[in-house]
Design a protein around this motif. Structure first.
Motif, PDB file in Angstrom:
ATOM      1  N   GLY A 139      35.381  -0.046 -51.492  1.00 27.72           N
ATOM      2  CA  GLY A 139      36.411  -1.218 -50.858  1.00 27.72           C
ATOM      3  C   GLY A 139      36.857  -1.989 -52.304  1.00 27.72           C
ATOM      4  N   THR A 140      36.227  -1.856 -53.652  1.00 24.55           N
ATOM      5  CA  THR A 140      36.484  -2.693 -54.685  1.00 24.55           C
ATOM      6  C   THR A 140      35.925  -4.233 -54.420  1.00 24.55           C
ATOM      7  OG1 THR A 140      38.710  -2.845 -54.274  1.00 24.55           O
ATOM      8  CG2 THR A 140      38.194  -1.168 -55.735  1.00 24.55           C
ATOM      9  N   LEU A 141      36.820  -5.106 -54.662  1.00 27.53           N
ATOM     10  CA  LEU A 141      36.344  -6.383 -54.267  1.00 27.53           C
ATOM     11  C   LEU A 141      36.117  -6.785 -52.860  1.00 27.53           C
ATOM     12  CD1 LEU A 141      38.814  -8.377 -56.974  1.00 27.53           C
ATOM     13  CD2 LEU A 141      36.273  -7.463 -57.275  1.00 27.53           C
ATOM     14  N   LYS A 142      36.770  -6.048 -52.029  1.00 30.97           N
ATOM     15  CA  LYS A 142      36.528  -6.256 -50.581  1.00 30.97           C
ATOM     16  C   LYS A 142      34.967  -5.946 -50.519  1.00 30.97           C
ATOM     17  CE  LYS A 142      41.182  -4.665 -49.388  1.00 30.97           C
ATOM     18  NZ  LYS A 142      41.805  -3.719 -48.401  1.00 30.97           N
ATOM     19  N   ALA A 143      34.336  -5.392 -51.236  1.00 25.63           N
ATOM     20  CA  ALA A 143      32.765  -5.290 -50.940  1.00 25.63           C
ATOM     21  C   ALA A 143      32.030  -6.421 -50.742  1.00 25.63           C
ATOM     22  CB  ALA A 143      32.213  -4.343 -52.061  1.00 25.63           C
ATOM     23  N   ALA A 144      32.695  -7.616 -51.085  1.00 21.79           N
ATOM     24  CA  ALA A 144      31.759  -8.874 -50.919  1.00 21.79           C
ATOM     25  C   ALA A 144      31.709  -8.969 -49.564  1.00 21.79           C
ATOM     26  CB  ALA A 144      32.620 -10.017 -51.746  1.00 21.79           C
ATOM     27  N   ALA A 145      32.507  -8.343 -48.484  1.00 25.78           N
ATOM     28  CA  ALA A 145      32.220  -8.599 -47.147  1.00 25.78           C
ATOM     29  C   ALA A 145      30.914  -7.848 -46.831  1.00 25.78           C
ATOM     30  CB  ALA A 145      33.662  -7.848 -46.386  1.00 25.78           C
ATOM     31  N   SER A 186      30.657   3.652 -53.935  1.00 26.89           N
ATOM     32  CA  SER A 186      31.333   2.897 -54.437  1.00 26.89           C
ATOM     33  C   SER A 186      30.782   1.419 -55.025  1.00 26.89           C
ATOM     34  CB  SER A 186      32.847   3.062 -54.410  1.00 26.89           C
ATOM     35  OG  SER A 186      33.717   2.655 -55.304  1.00 26.89           O
ATOM     36  N   ALA A 187      31.761   0.595 -54.655  1.00 28.97           N
ATOM     37  CA  ALA A 187      31.613  -0.756 -54.602  1.00 28.97           C
ATOM     38  C   ALA A 187      30.414  -1.316 -53.486  1.00 28.97           C
ATOM     39  CB  ALA A 187      32.688  -1.787 -54.305  1.00 28.97           C
ATOM     40  N   GLY A 188      30.409  -0.606 -52.379  1.00 29.72           N
ATOM     41  CA  GLY A 188      29.207  -0.708 -51.634  1.00 29.72           C
ATOM     42  C   GLY A 188      27.837  -0.339 -52.047  1.00 29.72           C
ATOM     43  N   SER A 189      28.060   0.587 -53.186  1.00 29.30           N
ATOM     44  CA  SER A 189      26.709   0.895 -53.578  1.00 29.30           C
ATOM     45  C   SER A 189      26.122  -0.309 -54.399  1.00 29.30           C
ATOM     46  CB  SER A 189      26.759   2.056 -54.734  1.00 29.30           C
ATOM     47  OG  SER A 189      27.666   1.642 -56.016  1.00 29.30           O
ATOM     48  N   LEU A 190      26.803  -1.119 -55.109  1.00 27.52           N
ATOM     49  CA  LEU A 190      26.044  -2.477 -55.621  1.00 27.52           C
ATOM     50  C   LEU A 190      25.165  -3.099 -54.601  1.00 27.52           C
ATOM     51  CD1 LEU A 190      25.379  -4.277 -57.898  1.00 27.52           C
ATOM     52  CD2 LEU A 190      27.848  -5.166 -57.874  1.00 27.52           C
ATOM     53  N   VAL A 191      25.929  -3.505 -53.587  1.00 21.39           N
ATOM     54  CA  VAL A 191      25.225  -4.409 -52.500  1.00 21.39           C
ATOM     55  C   VAL A 191      24.073  -3.548 -52.110  1.00 21.39           C
ATOM     56  CG1 VAL A 191      25.412  -5.448 -50.404  1.00 21.39           C
ATOM     57  CG2 VAL A 191      27.331  -5.448 -51.933  1.00 21.39           C
ATOM     58  N   ALA A 192      24.252  -2.228 -51.958  1.00 21.72           N
ATOM     59  CA  ALA A 192      23.171  -1.573 -51.351  1.00 21.72           C
ATOM     60  C   ALA A 192      21.798  -1.686 -52.186  1.00 21.72           C
ATOM     61  CB  ALA A 192      23.474  -0.117 -51.005  1.00 21.72           C
ATOM     62  N   VAL A 193      22.008  -1.590 -53.688  1.00 19.62           N
ATOM     63  CA  VAL A 193      20.983  -1.410 -54.387  1.00 19.62           C
ATOM     64  C   VAL A 193      20.314  -2.812 -54.635  1.00 19.62           C
ATOM     65  CG1 VAL A 193      20.737  -1.422 -56.888  1.00 19.62           C
ATOM     66  CG2 VAL A 193      21.688   0.600 -55.892  1.00 19.62           C
ATOM     67  N   SER A 198      28.631   5.853 -58.790  1.00 14.49           N
ATOM     68  CA  SER A 198      29.225   5.862 -57.408  1.00 14.49           C
ATOM     69  C   SER A 198      30.655   5.061 -57.499  1.00 14.49           C
ATOM     70  CB  SER A 198      28.399   5.292 -56.666  1.00 14.49           C
ATOM     71  OG  SER A 198      29.003   5.266 -55.316  1.00 14.49           O
ATOM     72  N   CYS A 199      30.530   4.083 -58.643  1.00 17.90           N
ATOM     73  CA  CYS A 199      31.885   3.396 -58.900  1.00 17.90           C
ATOM     74  C   CYS A 199      32.883   4.112 -60.025  1.00 17.90           C
ATOM     75  CB  CYS A 199      31.530   2.029 -59.452  1.00 17.90           C
ATOM     76  SG  CYS A 199      30.505   1.076 -58.148  1.00 17.90           S
ATOM     77  N   ALA A 200      32.514   5.415 -60.261  1.00 14.81           N
ATOM     78  CA  ALA A 200      33.451   5.826 -61.415  1.00 14.81           C
ATOM     79  C   ALA A 200      34.844   6.233 -60.807  1.00 14.81           C
ATOM     80  CB  ALA A 200      32.807   6.980 -62.293  1.00 14.81           C
ATOM     81  N   LEU A 201      35.550   5.603 -60.490  1.00 12.00           N
ATOM     82  CA  LEU A 201      36.842   5.696 -59.904  1.00 12.00           C
ATOM     83  C   LEU A 201      37.767   6.717 -60.972  1.00 12.00           C
ATOM     84  CD1 LEU A 201      38.651   5.252 -57.559  1.00 12.00           C
ATOM     85  CD2 LEU A 201      39.834   3.397 -59.013  1.00 12.00           C
ATOM     86  N   PRO A 202      38.310   7.870 -60.357  1.00  2.96           N
ATOM     87  CA  PRO A 202      38.789   8.779 -61.469  1.00  2.96           C
ATOM     88  C   PRO A 202      39.961   8.074 -62.268  1.00  2.96           C
ATOM     89  CG  PRO A 202      38.233   9.818 -59.263  1.00  2.96           C
ATOM     90  CD  PRO A 202      37.947   8.183 -59.088  1.00  2.96           C
ATOM     91  N   GLY A 203      39.995   8.532 -63.410  1.00  4.35           N
ATOM     92  CA  GLY A 203      40.878   8.159 -64.257  1.00  4.35           C
ATOM     93  C   GLY A 203      40.808   6.798 -64.703  1.00  4.35           C
ATOM     94  N   ILE A 204      39.994   5.965 -63.881  1.00  2.00           N
ATOM     95  CA  ILE A 204      39.744   4.463 -64.281  1.00  2.00           C
ATOM     96  C   ILE A 204      38.422   4.553 -65.169  1.00  2.00           C
ATOM     97  CG2 ILE A 204      39.507   2.086 -63.790  1.00  2.00           C
ATOM     98  CD1 ILE A 204      42.448   3.204 -63.091  1.00  2.00           C
ATOM     99  N   PHE A 205      37.403   4.866 -64.504  1.00  2.00           N
ATOM    100  CA  PHE A 205      36.079   4.905 -65.232  1.00  2.00           C
ATOM    101  C   PHE A 205      35.866   6.255 -65.601  1.00  2.00           C
ATOM    102  CE2 PHE A 205      35.546   0.981 -62.874  1.00  2.00           C
ATOM    103  CZ  PHE A 205      34.862  -0.006 -63.703  1.00  2.00           C
TER     104      PHE A 205
END
Length: 294
Positions: A17-23, A45-52, A168-175
């Motif tokens: 959810g990108t920045l929405k993962a703050a939820a 993805s962004a949820g992986s940071l909170v999980a870790v 997990s956050c390596a969005l294709p084409g972006i990262f």
């Protein structure tokens, strides 16, 4: 005093959810207020940071301080600069038989990896965590985990949680995709936007799934690009519905404001939305957790 009885291993699945993962931090804060503590956590993805961070002992109150100091655009390290592109083109000109190799994404992701490593510091994990990525070679989901049963469960054991988050956050084409062993890893949301299945395989009897994706009921098409984006959102919605089906799963979907990649000023609003979601679902959560185990 908690109204929740023991239900065996309880998993928490945090979507992308990108920045929405703050939820997700607000969700954790609300769960703690109810005396609910998951035993295992999975993130995409962004949820992986909170999980870790949660698996390494950072509670929701600590993570709120991390959000307040979030560096935002300073985490972006461009992997497709003019010098790199010109060097690749010059190499191809001098050696026509060599394949043209350009960076695999606009951003390298190394700053993100260093940032996560700094947040973890010397902390040791206090629970099993499972980080979802997608292998571009095979197309299969890859679960990166500290679980000692990893190989027996068909998961990928990792010693570096920061690298797992970057993958997990390596969005294709972006990262830029992340090579790991015989895999090339990219965003886990391609295959497992809400990582429920991995927690089931890890032995969780119940899973609290946090889904940050909603179809906008007031959507109207303005351009062909909007139509294409809507079609992809519908596919994701169907995938989430399938992944979260079952009596062993309860899904929490916070009501979040419309956001862009630059909505850093709305992070705390997302935290509050997550906390409110738990409060609104308090009775449903407690009844579900206290129900006879499947």
């Amino acid at each position: 005093m908690s109204d929740v009885t023991a239900v065996g291993p309880l998993g928490l699945a945090l979507s992308g959810g990108t920045l929405k993962a703050a939820a997700h931090v607000g969700i954790l804060q609300g769960l703690h207020l109810l005396g609910i503590r998951p035993d295992r956590v999975a993130g995409t993805s962004a949820g992986s940071l909170v999980a870790v961070l949660y698996a390494h002992g950072r509670g929701p109150d600590e993570m709120i301080q991390v959000i307040r100091r979030f560096p935002g655009p300073f985490l972006l390290d461009y992997g497709f600069p003019l010098a790199t592109t010109l060097a690749a083109l010059w190499s191809r000109w001098c050696h026509p038989s060599r394949p043209l190799r350009l960076p695999g994404g606009l951003l390298r992701g190394r700053r993100l990896e260093r940032y996560v490593r700094g947040l973890i510091g010397s902390r040791r994990p206090v629970m099993p965590y499972y980080i979802l990525a997608t292998d571009l070679f095979s197309g299969r989901p890859v679960a990166l985990t500290n679980d000692p049963r990893a190989k027996a469960l068909g998961f990928c054991p990792v010693d570096d949680p920061a690298l797992a988050v970057r993958s997990s956050c390596a969005l294709p084409g972006i990262f830029t995709p992340v090579p790991l062993g015989d895999t090339l890893l990219t965003d886990g949301g391609i295959r497992d936007y809400v990582p429920v299945q991995v927690l089931r395989r890890a032995g969780c009897r119940r899973v609290i799934a946090v889904n940050l994706h909603r179809l906008d009921a007031h959507w109207r098409p303005d351009t062909p690009a909007h139509v294409i984006a809507r079609a992809l959102e519908i596919l994701l919605h169907e995938s989430v519905t399938a992944d979260t089906a079952g009596d062993d799963v309860i899904t929490l979907t916070p009501r979040l404001p419309p956001m862009t990649w630059w909505s850093f000023d709305q992070l705390m609003q997302c935290v509050r939305a997550g906390r409110l979601c738990v409060a609104e679902n308090r009775d449903r959560l407690i009844a579900w957790l206290n129900r006879a185990q499947p």
